[in-house]
Design an enzyme around this catalytic site. Structure first.
Site, PDB file in Angstrom:
ATOM      1  CD  GLU A 104      21.057 -35.421  17.913  1.00  0.00           C
ATOM      2  OE1 GLU A 104      22.161 -35.893  17.575  1.00  0.00           O
ATOM      3  OE2 GLU A 104      20.428 -34.594  17.238  1.00  0.00           O
ATOM      4  CG  ASP A 105      16.019 -36.335  19.142  1.00  0.00           C
ATOM      5  OD1 ASP A 105      16.853 -35.472  19.480  1.00  0.00           O
ATOM      6  OD2 ASP A 105      15.640 -36.497  17.968  1.00  0.00           O
TER       7      ASP A 105
END
Ligand code: NI
Length: 181
Positions: free
Chosen positions: A69-70
């Site tokens: 996600e990051d």
């Protein structure tokens, strides 16, 4: 491989990835690895309190849970280094940014529920860890929304881990103090 070595190797990889964009815990100056280590700590203690739990798998998923996600990490990279089961778990814990914002949590929870209970546990541990004093710039509406989302996680995934469900319940009640302030 022993779990201590798995922890050390995996936290080094995840830390380096989150450091690429100097990611901090929102509202603090703390490096993101503090969040990852807190989730892993919850998982380790839950593993002592849960029957039929694979701590070696769960620790990897806990430390890697935000890499897709990051960070620049790819699904293929996770598969090569940690195996397809870990990659699938992290993918399920990753919000699909193609969906409208309000659908993303439910979509992720639905994908988590198709996987092992260890993956459910990581999501519960993630929210337990995040239910601390919210960033000062969060208004009352945002705080209330965060509490409601925590309740949704508890309702959807609570049966996956009794010990963590109880901890999440307590954290949600404690969080009320930040909504009323
Ligand atoms: Ni997280």
């Amino acid at each position: 491989m022993d779990i201590q070595t798995i922890y050390q190797e995996t936290i080094k990889f995840a830390t380096a990835k989150h450091l690429e964009q100097n990611q901090k815990i929102p509202g603090t100056e703390l490096p993101y690895v503090v969040h990852l280590s807190n989730v892993a700590m919850e998982i380790l203690i839950a593993s002592f309190n849960t029957k039929e739990f694979d701590p070696n798998f769960a620790i990897k998923v806990a430390l890697l849970h935000d890499t897709l996600e990051d960070t620049s990490t790819s699904f293929e990279e996770l598969t090569d280094l940690y195996g397809i089961d870990v990659a699938h778990a992290v993918a399920a814990l990753t919000k699909n940014s193609d969906l409208p914002k309000e659908e993303r949590m439910m979509d992720s929870l639905g994908r988590i529920k198709k996987l092992n209970k260890e993956v459910w546990a990581v999501k519960l541990a993630d929210r337990i860890t995040n239910l601390q004093r919210p960033p000062a710039f969060w208004d009352a509406e945002k705080r209330l929304k965060y509490k409601k989302e925590a309740l949704l996680i508890l309702i959807e995934l609570g049966e996956g881990n009794e010990y963590l469900a109880q901890r999440l319940k307590e954290k949600i009640i404690e969080y009320d103090q930040y909504i009323q302030e």
